[in-house]
Design a protein around this motif. Structure first.
Motif, mmCIF file in Angstrom:
data_model
loop_
_atom_site.group_PDB
_atom_site.id
_atom_site.type_symbol
_atom_site.label_atom_id
_atom_site.label_comp_id
_atom_site.label_asym_id
_atom_site.label_seq_id
_atom_site.Cartn_x
_atom_site.Cartn_y
_atom_site.Cartn_z
ATOM 1 N N PHE A 225 0.831 -1.025 0.049
ATOM 2 C CA PHE A 225 0.250 0.046 0.096
ATOM 3 C C PHE A 225 0.858 1.209 -0.292
ATOM 4 N N MET A 226 2.293 0.659 0.662
ATOM 5 C CA MET A 226 2.353 2.008 0.816
ATOM 6 C C MET A 226 3.348 2.800 -0.375
ATOM 7 N N ALA A 227 4.227 1.398 -0.841
ATOM 8 C CA ALA A 227 4.727 2.009 -2.108
ATOM 9 C C ALA A 227 3.572 2.413 -3.610
ATOM 10 N N GLU A 228 2.657 2.101 -3.385
ATOM 11 C CA GLU A 228 1.352 2.375 -4.275
ATOM 12 C C GLU A 228 1.061 3.813 -3.870
ATOM 13 N N ALA A 229 0.610 4.534 -3.413
ATOM 14 C CA ALA A 229 0.626 5.640 -2.367
ATOM 15 C C ALA A 229 1.778 6.475 -3.180
ATOM 16 N N CYS A 230 2.924 5.859 -2.347
ATOM 17 C CA CYS A 230 4.494 6.620 -3.502
ATOM 18 C C CYS A 230 4.532 7.098 -4.119
ATOM 19 N N LEU A 231 3.747 6.609 -5.553
ATOM 20 C CA LEU A 231 4.163 6.920 -6.660
ATOM 21 C C LEU A 231 2.843 7.624 -7.002
ATOM 22 N N LYS A 232 2.364 8.357 -6.446
ATOM 23 C CA LYS A 232 0.771 9.112 -6.868
ATOM 24 C C LYS A 232 1.427 10.793 -6.421
ATOM 25 N N LEU B 220 2.478 8.986 17.024
ATOM 26 C CA LEU B 220 1.962 9.110 15.818
ATOM 27 C C LEU B 220 2.700 8.506 15.046
ATOM 28 N N ARG B 221 1.629 8.245 13.802
ATOM 29 C CA ARG B 221 2.818 7.509 12.719
ATOM 30 C C ARG B 221 1.528 7.851 11.440
ATOM 31 N N CYS B 222 1.683 8.806 10.836
ATOM 32 C CA CYS B 222 1.325 9.077 9.445
ATOM 33 C C CYS B 222 1.721 8.065 7.814
ATOM 34 N N LEU B 223 1.010 7.676 7.126
ATOM 35 C CA LEU B 223 1.505 6.468 6.261
ATOM 36 C C LEU B 223 0.915 7.020 5.363
ATOM 37 N N PRO B 224 1.825 6.507 4.377
ATOM 38 C CA PRO B 224 1.672 7.884 2.590
ATOM 39 C C PRO B 224 0.013 7.190 2.468
#
Length: 433
Positions: free
Chosen positions: A163-170, A408-412
């Motif tokens: 999920f993180m990899a997908e979000a980072c490409l946007k 706090l831990r926010c993920l993209p």
């Protein structure tokens, strides 16, 4: 006569600055003569091409390797970048194929690689005809450095890493922080923005913010939703003294001052602190901010503060959406080097917290080695500090942003349907003795 100043050539030049000279994209934009010669519209197109290549480089190289007729690397290596400039347009930007093909092939002549025009033309045409399905089926982790993706798998598990990899490409949306909280609804309406849970506003399209209503008035500034949270963790700081450690370029300084604090902004970068001062003047909080240019590790003062905010230097892997060049410029060695520095800076920052005072530690890194691990080591060593857990009510009810220990831990990919957020970590500590 061939145009030597065009957007595709500028995109190629920007990529050369990143890959060959190891400059970040912002610095490349400042240095590229070809890019700076363009009109505003062409600059946007060139930057979009370069950013797309930086995001999708791993997938593009894999596709090129499938469609070239020999296993050896392309020579000269510039051919790879030329092909990627074309692929960014054909596969990701939906530029009309004939325009993307013809103009990209012309780059070969401009760059004195005329003998390679046939090769570039053939590969691009074959991919345009047969490669789209293959490209769309490629996994997002192909665009992530192996060391980075494997660290996410260890820290968060395989599913979250995907999920993180997908979000980072946007591409990231633009968020703003409103100076006066009571004016949030006014600027939401004036700017046609979406209201996020903690009071941040999200613009519905990326535009030149300097042209928007309220910017010159100092009513708001650009700051990602996640980056706005750490300063808010202090609670009511009206009339309190706050030290902003590693303050530049000043988004959190302006937040703290607009919340009613008297702020000492400390950073060693002369140019970035000059920008901070200019921003505080635009926002109208300069009278509440003392600017100190000094190395944080060598800074000495007898003054103790009600609160210290340390947004520590980090690999910034939580901002890949905005800075895709990070995928090609950072390494595991950077994580270790910066983690060592973070331990030292946190120890230093703690010395300025008065009894009962608060210390907020934050980074925009997704690496736990730069976040959770730093805090655990600090608390194990410093018994005069304790963690003060963050409550969901402080985050607009976003319980998923809170770790089991109360940090706090926010993920993209969080708030995915609303455009996601930068990766961020923060811990709130209190000096108890």
């Amino acid at each position: 006569m061939l145009m030597t100043h065009n957007s595709r050539l500028a995109a190629f030049d920007l990529l050369k600055h990143v890959f060959s000279k190891k400059l970040d994209l912002e610095e490349a934009l400042n240095r590229s003569v070809t890019y700076k010669a363009l009109e505003a519209k062409d600059k946007s197109f060139a930057r979009m091409i370069a950013s797309t290549v930086l995001r999708r480089y791993g997938q593009m190289l894999a596709l090129i390797n499938q469609f070239k007729d020999h296993p050896e690397p392309l020579h000269p290596q510039d051919l790879e970048l030329i092909l990627c400039v074309g692929l960014a347009q054909i596969l990701c930007m939906r530029t009309p194929a004939h325009a993307a093909l013809n103009e990209t092939v012309n780059l070969c002549e401009i760059l004195k690689l005329s003998k390679c025009k046939g090769l570039v033309n053939g590969i691009l045409r074959n991919i345009d005809r047969d490669g789209r399905v293959l490209f769309d089926a490629m996994s997002n982790d192909m665009c992530m450095p192996t060391w980075l993706y494997e660290s996410w798998q260890r820290d968060y598990g395989s599913e979250q890493a995907q999920f993180m990899a997908e979000a980072c490409l946007k591409e990231a949306p633009l968020d703003i922080c409103v100076k006066n909280r009571e004016d949030i609804s006014i600027w939401q309406e004036n700017l046609g923005a979406d209201l996020l849970p903690t009071g941040a506003l999200r613009l519905k399209e990326n535009v030149d913010v300097t042209e928007l209503q309220g910017f010159q008035l100092g009513a708001w500034w650009v700051q990602d939703f996640a980056a706005q949270i750490p300063a808010k963790l202090f609670g009511d700081i009206r009339g309190k003294n706050i030290l902003d450690f590693c303050a530049a370029p000043g988004g959190k300084t302006m937040q703290l001052a607009s919340m009613g604090a008297s702020v000492t902004a400390l950073d060693r970068s002369v140019s970035r602190m000059q920008r901070l001062e200019e921003n505080t003047v635009r926002i109208g909080v300069q009278s509440a901010v003392e600017v100190v240019v000094a190395d944080v590790l060598n800074y000495n003062s007898q003054k103790l503060y009600d609160g210290v905010l340390l947004d520590a230097p980090c690999t910034a892997t939580g901002t890949i959406r905005r800075h895709p060049d990070l995928l090609h410029l950072k390494s595991q060695k950077d994580v270790q080097r910066l983690s060592d520095l973070q331990h030292k800076i946190l120890e230093k920052a703690a010395t300025f917290v008065k009894d009962g005072g608060m210390l907020i530690y934050a980074t925009c890194s997704l690496q736990k080695q730069e976040g959770e691990d730093v805090i655990e080591a600090f608390l194990a060593k410093n018994k005069s500090f304790k963690r003060q857990k963050i409550e969901a009510i402080e985050l607009g009810g976003l319980t998923q942003l809170i770790t089991p220990l109360g940090d706090l831990r926010c993920l993209p990919h969080y708030l995915k349907d609303q455009g996601g957020m930068d990766g961020f970590y923060a811990a709130r500590l209190v000096r108890i003795a």
